[in-house]
Scaffold this motif. Structure first.
Motif, PDB file in Angstrom:
ATOM      1  N   TYR A   1      43.266  52.978  50.102  1.00  0.00           N
ATOM      2  CA  TYR A   1      43.557  52.880  48.677  1.00  0.00           C
ATOM      3  C   TYR A   1      43.945  51.465  48.258  1.00  0.00           C
ATOM      4  O   TYR A   1      43.689  51.059  47.120  1.00  0.00           O
ATOM      5  N   GLU A   2      44.542  50.697  49.156  1.00  0.00           N
ATOM      6  CA  GLU A   2      44.950  49.345  48.797  1.00  0.00           C
ATOM      7  C   GLU A   2      43.761  48.483  48.376  1.00  0.00           C
ATOM      8  O   GLU A   2      43.929  47.498  47.650  1.00  0.00           O
ATOM      9  N   THR A   3      42.537  48.841  48.820  1.00  0.00           N
ATOM     10  CA  THR A   3      41.358  48.076  48.428  1.00  0.00           C
ATOM     11  C   THR A   3      40.899  48.411  47.013  1.00  0.00           C
ATOM     12  O   THR A   3      40.043  47.718  46.462  1.00  0.00           O
ATOM     13  N   TYR A   4      41.458  49.446  46.407  1.00  0.00           N
ATOM     14  CA  TYR A   4      41.097  49.821  45.047  1.00  0.00           C
ATOM     15  C   TYR A   4      41.802  48.934  44.018  1.00  0.00           C
ATOM     16  O   TYR A   4      41.381  48.859  42.860  1.00  0.00           O
ATOM     17  N   VAL A   5      42.884  48.302  44.430  1.00  0.00           N
ATOM     18  CA  VAL A   5      43.780  47.590  43.517  1.00  0.00           C
ATOM     19  C   VAL A   5      43.596  46.083  43.675  1.00  0.00           C
ATOM     20  O   VAL A   5      43.631  45.570  44.805  1.00  0.00           O
ATOM     21  N   PRO A   6      43.403  45.341  42.596  1.00  0.00           N
ATOM     22  CA  PRO A   6      43.334  45.751  41.175  1.00  0.00           C
ATOM     23  C   PRO A   6      41.920  46.007  40.688  1.00  0.00           C
ATOM     24  O   PRO A   6      41.674  46.078  39.484  1.00  0.00           O
ATOM     25  N   TRP A   7      40.973  46.120  41.622  1.00  0.00           N
ATOM     26  CA  TRP A   7      39.561  46.038  41.267  1.00  0.00           C
ATOM     27  C   TRP A   7      39.056  47.230  40.475  1.00  0.00           C
ATOM     28  O   TRP A   7      38.193  47.071  39.600  1.00  0.00           O
ATOM     29  N   LEU A   8      39.548  48.428  40.769  1.00  0.00           N
ATOM     30  CA  LEU A   8      39.112  49.576  39.990  1.00  0.00           C
ATOM     31  C   LEU A   8      39.543  49.429  38.535  1.00  0.00           C
ATOM     32  O   LEU A   8      38.770  49.689  37.607  1.00  0.00           O
ATOM     33  N   GLU A   9      40.771  48.992  38.333  1.00  0.00           N
ATOM     34  CA  GLU A   9      41.274  48.761  36.974  1.00  0.00           C
ATOM     35  C   GLU A   9      40.379  47.775  36.229  1.00  0.00           C
ATOM     36  O   GLU A   9      40.017  47.984  35.064  1.00  0.00           O
ATOM     37  N   ARG A  10      40.009  46.710  36.907  1.00  0.00           N
ATOM     38  CA  ARG A  10      39.168  45.694  36.261  1.00  0.00           C
ATOM     39  C   ARG A  10      37.771  46.230  35.980  1.00  0.00           C
ATOM     40  O   ARG A  10      37.197  45.977  34.912  1.00  0.00           O
ATOM     41  N   LEU A  11      37.213  46.973  36.929  1.00  0.00           N
ATOM     42  CA  LEU A  11      35.868  47.503  36.734  1.00  0.00           C
ATOM     43  C   LEU A  11      35.842  48.515  35.596  1.00  0.00           C
ATOM     44  O   LEU A  11      34.886  48.549  34.809  1.00  0.00           O
TER      45      LEU A  11
END
Length: 311
Positions: free
Chosen positions: A138-148
């Motif tokens: 899950y740490e790889t989701y942040v902050p990139w999911l928010e940005r996408l």
């Protein structure tokens, strides 16, 4: 380079609040699945696992007599959430963009940018996913999911856009994929990590429409005999039953609730096609329907078997 300011919305989604010409700073909640639209438009933004999940959707739609679904598929191999954002920042035309308007895939462009696909249609549903090797981290989701999410919202003309998430599948037990080491080379451990990360994503980001392809595959592995745990190489899905059960999960998660047609009884079959293709006959199709339906009904539940198969 574009700069972004994101803020949390009612369902934990984020709208783009700063950048020249960017629409939708007021957007703060995910739209629901549409109900009985005249035309349903679905875009998958991802990689080869998106390809595996969506590949047989046109075939299932054709067999179901459904002709009002437009599908799009944006592909870059192994693309992560972070990489999508980096490509957008650089305005990089690195994707292959496929589209189905008459229940058959066609290549629109081999040099597409993210915005080319996002702005091509007034999409009702945009499906995101993490790269398979990062899906349980899950740490790889942040902050990139928010940005996408902000990027998607700012380049889609539909104010009622529904965001969805494909839960990917665990690798085969003998997979030699380099990313398998993060899970100790243990398929069950990888699957549980993927489920846990999807749960955290839903709680923290508000994407509550899940396409549990990974859960469907995990269930089907208990009842469908294939080589390498329904994969063709230890991680990509078998071109027969593997892709079939994943497409059934997409169908049950998106088509059934929007158009009122279930995958149960669908006539699409896959004949023998070599070592990478487990054929889908009547019995296998029924097991795949059951696995997909149970996964959609309970994406975070038990996966020891496909459960009762409808008569």
């Amino acid at each position: 380079m574009r700069s972004f300011l994101f803020r949390c919305g009612l369902l934990g989604l984020f709208a783009l609040a700063a950048a020249a010409g960017v629409r939708g700073a007021e957007r703060c909640a995910n739209g629901p699945l549409p109900e009985r639209p005249d035309t349903l438009r679905i875009l998958g933004v991802g990689n080869s696992f998106t390809d595996d999940g969506m590949m047989y959707l046109p075939d299932l739609l054709r067999a179901a007599g459904i002709g009002n679904v437009v599908l799009g598929r944006l592909y870059f191999p192994g693309c992560s959430l972070e990489q999508h954002c980096r490509f957008y920042e650089d305005d990089a035309a690195n994707y292959t963009y496929y589209k189905s308007t008459a229940n058959a895939w066609e290549t629109v462009s081999g040099r597409a940018a993210l915005t080319d696909a996002l702005e091509d249609e007034r999409w009702d549903i945009v499906v995101l996913q993490q790269a398979s090797h990062f899906s349980g981290l899950y740490e790889t989701y942040v902050p990139w999911l928010e940005r996408l999410i902000g990027i998607v919202l700012s380049h889609n003309a539909n104010p009622a856009l529904c965001l969805a998430w494909q839960m990917t599948w665990a690798y085969a037990g003998d997979s030699d994929h380099w990313g398998f080491a993060a899970y100790g080379g243990d398929g069950r451990r990888m699957y549980e990590a993927i489920v846990g990360a999807a749960g955290r994503m839903r709680a923290n980001r508000g994407i509550d429409v899940l396409i549990p392809a990974g859960a469907a595959v995990q269930r089907a592995r208990a009842t469908v005999e294939t080589r390498r745990d329904m994969t063709r190489d230890g991680y990509h899905l078998d071109l027969g039953a593997g892709r079939y059960v994943a497409a059934c999960a997409w169908f049950e998660a998106l088509i059934a609730p929007t158009l009122g047609v279930s995958v149960w009884g669908n006539a699409f079959r896959i004949p023998e096609g070599g070592p990478e293709t487990t054929p889908v006959d009547e019995a296998t199709a029924r097991r795949c329907w059951s696995a997909a339906a149970e996964a959609v009904r309970n994406p975070f539940g038990g996966t020891e078997g496909a459960g009762a198969i409808r008569p």
